[in-house]
Write a protein that holds these residues in place. Structure first.
Motif, PDB file in Angstrom:
ATOM      1  N   ASP A  38       0.824  -1.210   0.000  1.00  0.00           N
ATOM      2  CA  ASP A  38       0.000   0.000   0.000  1.00  0.00           C
ATOM      3  C   ASP A  38       0.859   1.260   0.000  1.00  0.00           C
ATOM      4  OD1 ASP A  38      -2.304  -1.510  -0.042  1.00  0.00           O
ATOM      5  OD2 ASP A  38      -2.710  -1.306   2.102  1.00  0.00           O
ATOM      6  N   ASN A  39       1.970   1.232   0.711  1.00  0.00           N
ATOM      7  CA  ASN A  39       2.860   2.393   0.796  1.00  0.00           C
ATOM      8  C   ASN A  39       3.750   2.551  -0.431  1.00  0.00           C
ATOM      9  OD1 ASN A  39       1.891   3.198   3.303  1.00  0.00           O
ATOM     10  ND2 ASN A  39       3.357   1.924   4.385  1.00  0.00           N
ATOM     11  N   ASN A  40       4.156   1.439  -1.024  1.00  0.00           N
ATOM     12  CA  ASN A  40       5.053   1.493  -2.184  1.00  0.00           C
ATOM     13  C   ASN A  40       4.920   0.198  -2.987  1.00  0.00           C
ATOM     14  OD1 ASN A  40       7.052   1.877  -4.048  1.00  0.00           O
ATOM     15  ND2 ASN A  40       8.721   2.013  -2.592  1.00  0.00           N
ATOM     16  N   PRO A  41       3.955   0.146  -3.915  1.00  0.00           N
ATOM     17  CA  PRO A  41       3.712  -1.088  -4.673  1.00  0.00           C
ATOM     18  C   PRO A  41       4.915  -1.582  -5.474  1.00  0.00           C
ATOM     19  CG  PRO A  41       1.959   0.499  -5.047  1.00  0.00           C
ATOM     20  CD  PRO A  41       3.026   1.204  -4.266  1.00  0.00           C
ATOM     21  N   LYS A  42       5.845  -0.720  -5.789  1.00  0.00           N
ATOM     22  CA  LYS A  42       6.993  -1.135  -6.589  1.00  0.00           C
ATOM     23  C   LYS A  42       8.168  -1.627  -5.755  1.00  0.00           C
ATOM     24  CE  LYS A  42       5.774   1.617 -10.545  1.00  0.00           C
ATOM     25  NZ  LYS A  42       6.165   2.581 -11.549  1.00  0.00           N
ATOM     26  N   SER A  43       8.047  -1.550  -4.425  1.00  0.00           N
ATOM     27  CA  SER A  43       9.120  -2.053  -3.565  1.00  0.00           C
ATOM     28  C   SER A  43       9.199  -3.573  -3.696  1.00  0.00           C
ATOM     29  CB  SER A  43       8.863  -1.672  -2.108  1.00  0.00           C
ATOM     30  OG  SER A  43       7.776  -2.410  -1.577  1.00  0.00           O
ATOM     31  N   PHE A  44      10.328  -4.132  -3.332  1.00  0.00           N
ATOM     32  CA  PHE A  44      10.499  -5.578  -3.418  1.00  0.00           C
ATOM     33  C   PHE A  44       9.442  -6.297  -2.577  1.00  0.00           C
ATOM     34  CE2 PHE A  44      12.156  -9.529  -1.670  1.00  0.00           C
ATOM     35  CZ  PHE A  44      12.315 -10.254  -2.845  1.00  0.00           C
ATOM     36  N   TRP A  68       4.412  -9.329  -1.922  1.00  0.00           N
ATOM     37  CA  TRP A  68       3.072  -9.522  -1.367  1.00  0.00           C
ATOM     38  C   TRP A  68       2.055  -9.706  -2.484  1.00  0.00           C
ATOM     39  CZ3 TRP A  68      -1.417  -6.680  -1.992  1.00  0.00           C
ATOM     40  CH2 TRP A  68      -2.502  -7.121  -1.237  1.00  0.00           C
ATOM     41  N   ARG A  69       2.136  -8.882  -3.500  1.00  0.00           N
ATOM     42  CA  ARG A  69       1.166  -8.948  -4.607  1.00  0.00           C
ATOM     43  C   ARG A  69       1.257 -10.294  -5.317  1.00  0.00           C
ATOM     44  NH1 ARG A  69      -2.053  -9.817  -7.610  1.00  0.00           N
ATOM     45  NH2 ARG A  69      -3.257  -8.474  -8.958  1.00  0.00           N
ATOM     46  N   TRP A  70       2.457 -10.791  -5.524  1.00  0.00           N
ATOM     47  CA  TRP A  70       2.647 -12.107  -6.143  1.00  0.00           C
ATOM     48  C   TRP A  70       2.090 -13.184  -5.219  1.00  0.00           C
ATOM     49  CZ3 TRP A  70       6.042 -15.829  -4.029  1.00  0.00           C
ATOM     50  CH2 TRP A  70       6.201 -16.968  -4.804  1.00  0.00           C
ATOM     51  N   HIS A  71       2.398 -13.062  -3.925  1.00  0.00           N
ATOM     52  CA  HIS A  71       2.027 -14.060  -2.931  1.00  0.00           C
ATOM     53  C   HIS A  71       0.511 -14.268  -2.823  1.00  0.00           C
ATOM     54  CE1 HIS A  71       2.031 -16.193   0.920  1.00  0.00           C
ATOM     55  NE2 HIS A  71       1.149 -15.301   1.350  1.00  0.00           N
ATOM     56  N   ILE A  72      -0.283 -13.193  -2.937  1.00  0.00           N
ATOM     57  CA  ILE A  72      -1.724 -13.349  -2.749  1.00  0.00           C
ATOM     58  C   ILE A  72      -2.379 -14.138  -3.877  1.00  0.00           C
ATOM     59  CG2 ILE A  72      -1.929 -11.306  -1.301  1.00  0.00           C
ATOM     60  CD1 ILE A  72      -3.285  -9.909  -3.730  1.00  0.00           C
ATOM     61  N   GLN A 101     -15.251  -6.281  -3.779  1.00  0.00           N
ATOM     62  CA  GLN A 101     -15.121  -5.505  -5.009  1.00  0.00           C
ATOM     63  C   GLN A 101     -14.142  -4.353  -4.821  1.00  0.00           C
ATOM     64  OE1 GLN A 101     -16.059  -6.401  -7.943  1.00  0.00           O
ATOM     65  NE2 GLN A 101     -15.230  -4.573  -8.874  1.00  0.00           N
ATOM     66  N   GLU A 102     -14.200  -3.716  -3.676  1.00  0.00           N
ATOM     67  CA  GLU A 102     -13.273  -2.614  -3.370  1.00  0.00           C
ATOM     68  C   GLU A 102     -11.815  -3.098  -3.436  1.00  0.00           C
ATOM     69  OE1 GLU A 102     -12.131  -0.262   0.659  1.00  0.00           O
ATOM     70  OE2 GLU A 102     -14.271  -0.451   0.230  1.00  0.00           O
ATOM     71  N   LEU A 103     -11.551  -4.269  -2.856  1.00  0.00           N
ATOM     72  CA  LEU A 103     -10.186  -4.808  -2.879  1.00  0.00           C
ATOM     73  C   LEU A 103      -9.794  -5.276  -4.276  1.00  0.00           C
ATOM     74  CD1 LEU A 103     -10.039  -6.746   0.502  1.00  0.00           C
ATOM     75  CD2 LEU A 103      -9.068  -4.510  -0.054  1.00  0.00           C
ATOM     76  N   ARG A 104     -10.749  -5.827  -5.035  1.00  0.00           N
ATOM     77  CA  ARG A 104     -10.452  -6.241  -6.409  1.00  0.00           C
ATOM     78  C   ARG A 104      -9.993  -5.046  -7.243  1.00  0.00           C
ATOM     79  NH1 ARG A 104     -15.792  -9.370  -6.288  1.00  0.00           N
ATOM     80  NH2 ARG A 104     -15.138 -11.435  -5.668  1.00  0.00           N
ATOM     81  N   VAL A 105     -10.673  -3.927  -7.070  1.00  0.00           N
ATOM     82  CA  VAL A 105     -10.309  -2.717  -7.816  1.00  0.00           C
ATOM     83  C   VAL A 105      -8.964  -2.179  -7.307  1.00  0.00           C
ATOM     84  CG1 VAL A 105     -10.955  -0.311  -8.234  1.00  0.00           C
ATOM     85  CG2 VAL A 105     -12.665  -2.128  -8.415  1.00  0.00           C
ATOM     86  N   LYS A 106      -8.822  -2.069  -5.998  1.00  0.00           N
ATOM     87  CA  LYS A 106      -7.610  -1.507  -5.392  1.00  0.00           C
ATOM     88  C   LYS A 106      -6.367  -2.274  -5.791  1.00  0.00           C
ATOM     89  CE  LYS A 106      -5.616  -0.208  -0.948  1.00  0.00           C
ATOM     90  NZ  LYS A 106      -5.895  -0.069   0.491  1.00  0.00           N
ATOM     91  N   TYR A 107      -6.441  -3.596  -5.800  1.00  0.00           N
ATOM     92  CA  TYR A 107      -5.287  -4.438  -6.090  1.00  0.00           C
ATOM     93  C   TYR A 107      -5.305  -5.048  -7.490  1.00  0.00           C
ATOM     94  CZ  TYR A 107      -4.528  -3.870  -1.132  1.00  0.00           C
ATOM     95  OH  TYR A 107      -4.318  -3.333   0.128  1.00  0.00           O
ATOM     96  N   ASN A 108      -6.235  -4.598  -8.320  1.00  0.00           N
ATOM     97  CA  ASN A 108      -6.326  -5.065  -9.708  1.00  0.00           C
ATOM     98  C   ASN A 108      -6.397  -6.590  -9.775  1.00  0.00           C
ATOM     99  OD1 ASN A 108      -6.514  -4.667 -12.471  1.00  0.00           O
ATOM    100  ND2 ASN A 108      -4.306  -4.827 -12.752  1.00  0.00           N
ATOM    101  N   LEU A 109      -7.337  -7.150  -9.027  1.00  0.00           N
ATOM    102  CA  LEU A 109      -7.498  -8.591  -8.983  1.00  0.00           C
ATOM    103  C   LEU A 109      -8.554  -9.037  -9.973  1.00  0.00           C
ATOM    104  CD1 LEU A 109      -7.645  -8.946  -5.093  1.00  0.00           C
ATOM    105  CD2 LEU A 109      -5.668  -9.315  -6.567  1.00  0.00           C
ATOM    106  N   LYS A 110      -8.388 -10.238 -10.476  1.00  0.00           N
ATOM    107  CA  LYS A 110      -9.363 -10.788 -11.409  1.00  0.00           C
ATOM    108  C   LYS A 110     -10.637 -11.140 -10.647  1.00  0.00           C
ATOM    109  CE  LYS A 110      -5.924 -12.832 -14.406  1.00  0.00           C
ATOM    110  NZ  LYS A 110      -5.322 -14.067 -14.877  1.00  0.00           N
ATOM    111  N   THR A 111     -11.759 -10.910 -11.269  1.00  0.00           N
ATOM    112  CA  THR A 111     -13.050 -11.250 -10.697  1.00  0.00           C
ATOM    113  C   THR A 111     -13.358 -12.703 -11.030  1.00  0.00           C
ATOM    114  OG1 THR A 111     -13.776  -8.987 -11.024  1.00  0.00           O
ATOM    115  CG2 THR A 111     -15.478 -10.610 -10.583  1.00  0.00           C
ATOM    116  N   LYS A 112     -13.765 -13.460 -10.031  1.00  0.00           N
ATOM    117  CA  LYS A 112     -14.077 -14.855 -10.273  1.00  0.00           C
ATOM    118  C   LYS A 112     -15.546 -15.072 -10.154  1.00  0.00           C
ATOM    119  CE  LYS A 112      -9.704 -16.768  -8.947  1.00  0.00           C
ATOM    120  NZ  LYS A 112      -8.982 -17.676  -8.135  1.00  0.00           N
TER     121      LYS A 112
END
Length: 61
Positions: free
Chosen positions: A16-22, A27-31, A50-61
């Motif tokens: 959340d603070n720095n999405p491009k940090s290692f 974390w993004r890969w891990h989820i 839905q809020e988290l799907r948009v925030k983290y650009n997650l696929k809708t299932k």
């Protein structure tokens, strides 16, 4: 399995603070396969999901 602590996850905070940090990218890969994240998402109401799907650009299932 214990309750997922995803709401207060330190790695999620890093993303959340720095999405491009290692650690943020890790974390993004891990989820993508984390059983705790999947359980956390299932525990949420549809609006919050839905809020988290948009925030983290997650696929809708």
């Amino acid at each position: 399995m214990a309750e997922p602590t995803c709401e207060n996850c330190k790695l999620r905070e890093k993303y959340d603070n720095n999405p491009k940090s290692f650690l943020g990218r890790f974390w993004r890969w891990h989820i993508g396969f984390c059983p705790g994240w999947k359980a956390f998402m299932k525990s949420l109401d549809e609006d919050k999901k839905q809020e988290l799907r948009v925030k983290y650009n997650l696929k809708t299932k």
